[in-house]
Motif scaffolding. Structure first.
Motif, PDB file in Angstrom:
ATOM      1  N   UNK A  69       0.816  -1.212   0.000  1.00 35.24           N
ATOM      2  CA  UNK A  69       0.000   0.000   0.000  1.00 35.24           C
ATOM      3  C   UNK A  69       0.853   1.267   0.000  1.00 35.24           C
ATOM      4  N   UNK A  70       2.175   1.084   0.213  1.00 37.28           N
ATOM      5  CA  UNK A  70       3.110   2.205   0.366  1.00 37.28           C
ATOM      6  C   UNK A  70       2.762   3.087   1.552  1.00 37.28           C
ATOM      7  N   UNK A  71       2.235   2.477   2.588  1.00 34.56           N
ATOM      8  CA  UNK A  71       1.948   3.193   3.834  1.00 34.56           C
ATOM      9  C   UNK A  71       3.172   3.081   4.721  1.00 34.56           C
ATOM     10  N   UNK A  72       4.170   3.927   4.451  1.00 32.56           N
ATOM     11  CA  UNK A  72       5.464   3.797   5.128  1.00 32.56           C
ATOM     12  C   UNK A  72       5.371   4.116   6.607  1.00 32.56           C
ATOM     13  N   UNK A  73       4.455   4.976   6.976  1.00 33.31           N
ATOM     14  CA  UNK A  73       4.291   5.246   8.407  1.00 33.31           C
ATOM     15  C   UNK A  73       3.847   3.990   9.148  1.00 33.31           C
ATOM     16  N   UNK A  74       2.965   3.229   8.539  1.00 36.31           N
ATOM     17  CA  UNK A  74       2.530   1.988   9.160  1.00 36.31           C
ATOM     18  C   UNK A  74       3.595   0.904   9.075  1.00 36.31           C
ATOM     19  N   UNK A  75       4.415   0.935   8.010  1.00 39.48           N
ATOM     20  CA  UNK A  75       5.479  -0.065   7.879  1.00 39.48           C
ATOM     21  C   UNK A  75       6.438   0.007   9.057  1.00 39.48           C
ATOM     22  N   UNK A  76       6.784   1.221   9.478  1.00 42.04           N
ATOM     23  CA  UNK A  76       7.709   1.375  10.603  1.00 42.04           C
ATOM     24  C   UNK A  76       6.980   1.501  11.943  1.00 42.04           C
ATOM     25  N   UNK A  77       5.768   2.047  11.917  1.00 39.64           N
ATOM     26  CA  UNK A  77       5.052   2.246  13.162  1.00 39.64           C
ATOM     27  C   UNK A  77       4.471   0.971  13.742  1.00 39.64           C
ATOM     28  N   UNK A  78       4.054   0.033  12.871  1.00 35.13           N
ATOM     29  CA  UNK A  78       3.460  -1.209  13.369  1.00 35.13           C
ATOM     30  C   UNK A  78       4.468  -2.060  14.138  1.00 35.13           C
ATOM     31  N   UNK A  79       5.690  -2.303  13.616  1.00 37.88           N
ATOM     32  CA  UNK A  79       6.661  -3.040  14.437  1.00 37.88           C
ATOM     33  C   UNK A  79       7.067  -2.291  15.707  1.00 37.88           C
ATOM     34  N   UNK A  80       7.157  -0.961  15.624  1.00 36.86           N
ATOM     35  CA  UNK A  80       7.528  -0.201  16.821  1.00 36.86           C
ATOM     36  C   UNK A  80       6.450  -0.319  17.899  1.00 36.86           C
ATOM     37  N   UNK A  81       5.180  -0.207  17.509  1.00 36.38           N
ATOM     38  CA  UNK A  81       4.095  -0.344  18.487  1.00 36.38           C
ATOM     39  C   UNK A  81       4.042  -1.752  19.057  1.00 36.38           C
ATOM     40  N   UNK A  82       4.272  -2.760  18.199  1.00 37.70           N
ATOM     41  CA  UNK A  82       4.278  -4.140  18.688  1.00 37.70           C
ATOM     42  C   UNK A  82       5.442  -4.392  19.635  1.00 37.70           C
ATOM     43  N   UNK A  83       6.611  -3.806  19.339  1.00 35.32           N
ATOM     44  CA  UNK A  83       7.763  -3.980  20.225  1.00 35.32           C
ATOM     45  C   UNK A  83       7.527  -3.294  21.570  1.00 35.32           C
ATOM     46  N   UNK A  84       6.896  -2.119  21.553  1.00 36.86           N
ATOM     47  CA  UNK A  84       6.607  -1.428  22.811  1.00 36.86           C
ATOM     48  C   UNK A  84       5.605  -2.225  23.649  1.00 36.86           C
ATOM     49  N   UNK A  85       4.569  -2.758  23.005  1.00 33.14           N
ATOM     50  CA  UNK A  85       3.590  -3.560  23.747  1.00 33.14           C
ATOM     51  C   UNK A  85       4.206  -4.851  24.270  1.00 33.14           C
ATOM     52  N   UNK A  86       5.100  -5.461  23.470  1.00 36.39           N
ATOM     53  CA  UNK A  86       5.766  -6.680  23.929  1.00 36.39           C
ATOM     54  C   UNK A  86       6.697  -6.389  25.103  1.00 36.39           C
ATOM     55  N   UNK A  87       7.369  -5.241  25.078  1.00 35.88           N
ATOM     56  CA  UNK A  87       8.213  -4.883  26.213  1.00 35.88           C
ATOM     57  C   UNK A  87       7.426  -4.694  27.488  1.00 35.88           C
TER      58      UNK A  87
END
Length: 256
Positions: A69-87
């Motif tokens: 979709x070329x949604x680059x904000x979601x490409x980087x934001x989704x792993x960051x949000x998942x990593x924060x929730x996992x932490x």
């Protein structure tokens, strides 16, 4: 001199958009049935007991869909949000054996599952118009109760987001927005945000209900479509990738 007035041709009911959504790579658009199946599979497996094993696979699927979709904000934001929730879910309870931290860890684990499922749902909302969604589900013989409710949600969610942004901007103009104002008067800030949002949501719900009735969503005859939905190569590739991710997760789980 008399002339004849041309009558406009009747528009087809429930005509889906034939062109690819803006931002997609090479016209990579999934059929709504494929996107719904992927979303349901991810939701069922992740929310089930032991569903944390399927979180990485679903996260990869959400990132790949965001890339198409070329949604680059979601490409980087989704792993960051998942990593924060996992932490918060796994590292914070190890800091001290406090019951409060354990409760926060449980909430973080549930948030992690919601973030991963939300990444896939965001792709469905951003790339599939309600017209294509309803046409595809009707072609799959899905009952109208699920078709109408899903189409309304696809239109209602972006409306609520835009209304929430408008209320936030209005609060900032009046000096009620921002973290400083919320910390000074938290109850007042919540009141000033929720009351206008609820009022605008009710107005939006009424407008959407009237629009649904005008489009014939509650009628007995089945609407026709000028461009019937069909499965394409993108759906085959997406299905293969999802199957490979599921097989890799099962093998990884059995090897542990």
């Amino acid at each position: 001199m008399t002339g004849t007035r041309s009558q406009p041709a009747p528009a087809a009911v429930d005509e889906p958009v034939a062109t690819a959504p803006e931002g997609t790579v090479g016209g990579w658009v999934l059929d709504p049935r494929t996107a719904v199946v992927i979303l349901l599979a991810a939701s069922i497996t992740i929310m089930a007991p032991g569903g944390l094993w399927f979180v990485p696979a679903s996260l990869v699927a959400g990132v790949l869909l965001a890339i198409t979709e070329r949604a680059w904000r979601r490409v980087f934001g989704l792993p960051a949000a998942a990593a924060a929730a996992a932490g918060v879910a796994f590292l914070l309870p190890l800091a001290a054996p406090w019951p409060v931290l354990g409760l926060v860890g449980v909430m973080g684990e549930f948030t992690l599952r919601l973030v991963v499922v939300g990444g896939i749902a965001a792709h469905l909302i951003r790339t599939i118009p309600p017209t294509r969604y309803t046409a595809a589900l009707r072609a799959a013989r899905v009952p109208s109760a699920f078709t109408v409710s899903g189409a309304v949600m696809l239109r209602f969610a972006p409306t609520i987001v835009s209304e929430a942004r408008a209320v936030r901007d209005a609060m900032r103009l009046r000096g009620l927005g921002g973290w400083t104002a919320m910390l000074r008067h938290p109850l007042r800030a919540i009141e000033y945000f929720t009351v206008p949002l609820m009022a605008s949501s009710l107005r939006a719900a009424e407008d959407l209900s009237a629009s649904a009735l005008l489009r014939g969503l509650g009628s007995q005859p089945r609407p026709t479509s000028m461009h019937p939905p069909r499965l394409g190569p993108a759906d085959a590739v997406a299905g293969c990738v999802v199957v490979l991710l599921a097989v890799a997760t099962v093998l990884w789980r059995s090897g542990r």
